[in-house]
Structure formats: C-alpha cells, structure tokens
Design an enzyme around this catalytic site. Structure first.
Site, short mmCIF file in Angstrom:
data_model
loop_
_atom_site.label_atom_id
_atom_site.label_comp_id
_atom_site.label_asym_id
_atom_site.label_seq_id
_atom_site.Cartn_x
_atom_site.Cartn_y
_atom_site.Cartn_z
N TYR A 148 -6.03 9.88 0.25
CA TYR A 148 -6.30 8.48 -0.06
C TYR A 148 -7.33 7.95 0.91
O TYR A 148 -7.51 8.46 2.02
CB TYR A 148 -5.02 7.63 -0.02
N ARG A 182 0.82 -1.20 0.00
CA ARG A 182 0.00 0.00 0.00
C ARG A 182 0.86 1.26 0.00
O ARG A 182 0.58 2.23 -0.70
CB ARG A 182 -0.93 0.02 1.23
N PHE A 233 3.80 2.70 6.29
CA PHE A 233 4.02 3.91 5.50
C PHE A 233 3.36 5.12 6.14
O PHE A 233 3.96 6.19 6.27
CB PHE A 233 3.49 3.67 4.08
N ASP A 234 2.10 4.97 6.55
CA ASP A 234 1.35 6.09 7.15
C ASP A 234 2.05 6.62 8.40
O ASP A 234 2.24 7.82 8.57
CB ASP A 234 -0.05 5.64 7.54
N THR A 235 2.40 5.68 9.28
CA THR A 235 3.03 6.07 10.55
C THR A 235 4.34 6.80 10.29
O THR A 235 4.62 7.84 10.90
CB THR A 235 3.27 4.83 11.42
#
Length: 407
Positions: free
Chosen positions: A109, A91, A201-203
C-alpha cells in the site's frame, strides 16, 4: 558443509488467476482531487518499471465527495485498477479489507499523496517476491533516506519511533511511513489479530510480525511532505498512545498467540557451526582485548588509590571485584553480542568465577613477590600487569565458553 534453513518459497512464479503478482492498495477518504493523478502516475510507473503483472486497488473508506466516482472512472479506463468501497472510515479498516480480499501473493500500500518516490517500490517488494523477507517498509529515518518536511513533523515522527523503542522494544526504524508491503500468506495469519482500524494499524501489524520472528526488510526512501495533509496530528497521537497501551498489555498478559505464530511463521534458528571453526574469534578477541585494556587501566587506578589506606592485598581485592563486574557486563554486550536479561545472572556468576581465578593469580603473584623482597611500587605494578594478562587470557576462554557457544 553447513546446511542453512530453507528460505520461504519465491512467489513470482505463482501469479493469481488474473495474472497479478502484486496488488498495490491506495486507501482514500475524500480524495477526489488527488486520486486520479495518483493512480495514473502509479499505473504508468508499474507498467514501465515492474516486470510482473500487477493490480491497483482503490480502497475508498466512507468518502462523502466524488472519490468513489473518480475511482470507478479509473477502473473503467485502466484494466489493472479495481475499486473497493467501505461504508466506514479508517485506513487500517480499508487495508484489512483490501488485503484480505486480494488473491495476489504480495500485497502493498501507499498513500494517495505519493509523498514517497515510486523508485523505492521495486526494492520494497523484491525481497518478498524472492522469499527473503516477510514484510517490507519504507523508512524516512535511515541515513541514506532523503526527506523534505517541516521541523514539527520531523520531531513528532522521531519522537514516536523512539517511544515505540522504549515501550514495545521495536527494532524497525519507521512505523508510520505510508509505504509498506507484506506477503499474502503472512497477512492471512496476522490481520485477524490486528485490532486497530486507524493509523495505529501499521504499528500493531509490525510489532506482531517482529514478535512472531518474521523478517522485516527496510528500504530507505526519498520522501517529500504533503503540505495539504489533513491528518489530525493531536488526535492521531492520542490514538497511538492508546494503541501502545493496549498492545503492551496484550503482550505482557500473553493474550496474543505469539508462540503459535513463531512456530508457524517464524524462521528457524541458524545452524550450529562446526566446533572446530569458532565463529567470529578474531573480532571477539580484538573487542575483548579492548575491554581488557580498559579494565586493566581501571584496575590499576583503583589499586593505586586504595593501596595506601587499605594495603596491597585488600586494594587488589577491591580493584578486581569492581572491574570484574564491569568487565563481564562489557564483554557480554560488546564482545559476544549478548543483550537482555536472559542468563545475565549465570553470566555474571561465571564472570565472578573468572574473577576468583584472577584473584588467585594476582594475589599469589603479590604474595610471592613480597616473600622475596620489599619491592618498589613500579616493580609491584609490573608484576600485577603480567599476572592480569594471564588472568585475562583465562577470563576470555571462560567467558567465551559461557556466552558464545550457549547463546
């Protein structure tokens, strides 16, 4: 008149060449069943509710079913829909590729299951369009959020965010809600530094943004868990733990160019107010008085307990010393809002200076009282209370000078 720092420029007046102000990416892997309903529902909502031109990008990362064909059908049917195909899974990899290739000034997103109510999308991107904020995240952990999910997922989510607070000192509340947005100019600087290509990735992106001094806006969301979610919780948890360790080492060793990012992207400090207008003085005085009242009660209790075995002067010294340290720590945090270890030693040294002055006032009062007469215990305590009030006023002035104006 106080001049505030210049905000970031608003972006709604600067659409891209194809007119899109917002690009909403939907990362997918083997989602041929859910993709069509998701994109059509999202497209209908944006058409009806979003006041600016938009794009929807389906980021297909290595699907092996009919997802790519569904995406291309949607793109042919809906002019605002585009397709990006990647040969590898992940992702984070899909988001990096889609966001890096997008010409839109605001990027977002959301997950294909649409667990998050789309009504939160305009509040998510509005602060980025106006220039007020740099990133925006949906949060399922705010008091006003409404969430429907099982106990297992709830415990895992809250435990993960508590772990982030304890290890990486994050201040945002929900790192992994699949509902986020970022300004394109900020993304261009941060994305090359994000190493993870999966769920962490988000973190990693949010931690870098926080350390760079960027403003992260949080939007409480209504969120309904997808019972058909295929996320491998155990594998994701292990990958997240590895990501926390890797990112923590990079922060400790200075491997990340945080100083450059802060200088380039971070918001400037707030202006210093005029000296004749003390900021927050009434509130500070109320909080200081509450801390002082608690300290005085603790002081009297310690004095009464120690008075018999030690005598008046040693008991006074002991009671003042113990309560002075606790008083400085409490006022540092509660009254003046100073946190962390920075300048803590200096603050406590100044607190001990105030303690020495308080000791002089109270000891002098005791000495003067005993020089005149052998007072009853009640009179002795009354004199000490009056002396402590004077010492407290002096302490407030000294601590405010030390902590408030030099924060």
């Amino acid at each position: 008149m106080i001049l505030m720092p210049e905000p970031r420029a608003a972006v709604h007046a600067r659409p891209t060449a194809d007119g899109a102000v917002l690009d909403v990416v939907v990362p997918v892997h083997n989602e041929e069943v859910d993709l069509g309903p998701c994109v059509r529902r999202l497209h209908a909502y944006l058409t009806a509710q979003f006041p600016y031109p938009f794009r929807i990008t389906v980021a297909d990362n290595a699907s092996s079913d009919g997802t790519r064909a569904v995406a291309e059908t949607l793109a042919a049917e809906l002019p605002e829909v585009g397709v990006l195909h990647l040969a590898e899974k992940g992702r984070g990899r899909a988001l990096r590729a889609a966001w890096s290739a997008s010409p839109a000034p605001v990027l977002a997103y959301l997950d294909v299951d649409l667990s998050t109510d789309l009504a939160a999308l305009p509040p998510l991107v509005a602060p980025l369009l106006s220039g007020h904020s740099d990133l925006a995240i949906g949060t399922r952990l705010a008091r006003t959020s409404r969430v429907v999910r099982g106990a297992r997922r709830e415990v895992i989510s809250r435990g993960y965010n508590l772990l982030l607070r304890g290890t990486l000192a994050v201040r945002f509340s929900d790192a992994q809600c699949g509902f986020k947005a970022i300004r394109a100019d900020v993304a261009a600087e941060l994305l090359p530094l994000v190493q993870d290509t999966g769920w962490f990735f988000d973190t990693e992106l949010l931690v870098l943004a926080q350390r760079a001094g960027l403003r992260i806006h949080e939007v409480p969301v209504d969120w309904v868990d997808d019972p058909d979610s295929r996320v491998d919780v155990v594998a994701t948890a292990l990958a997240d733990l590895r990501g926390i360790g890797r990112l923590g080492r990079a922060l400790v060793t200075g491997a990340l160019p945080l100083a450059r990012l802060r200088a380039q992207l971070g918001r400037g400090p707030l202006p210093v107010p005029p000296a004749q207008v003390p900021v927050g003085l009434p509130g500070q005085f109320v909080r200081f008085a509450a801390v002082g009242a608690a300290s005085t009660l603790a002081y009297l209790l310690i004095f009464v307990v120690a008075r018999g075995p030690l005598g008046a002067q040693p008991a006074n010294l002991l009671a003042l010393l113990l309560t002075a340290v606790a008083n400085t720590a409490a006022n540092r945090r509660l009254t003046f809002g100073v946190t962390g270890r920075r300048n803590a030693g200096r603050h406590h040294a100044q607190g001990l200076l105030a303690f020495a002055l308080g000791l002089a006032v109270t000891s002098g009062s005791l000495a003067a009282l005993h020089a005149v007469t052998a007072p009853p215990r009640a009179v002795e305590l009354a004199v000490l209370v009056a002396a402590n009030l004077a010492a407290t006023a002096l302490r407030f002035l000294l601590l405010r000078l030390a902590m408030h104006h030099r924060r």
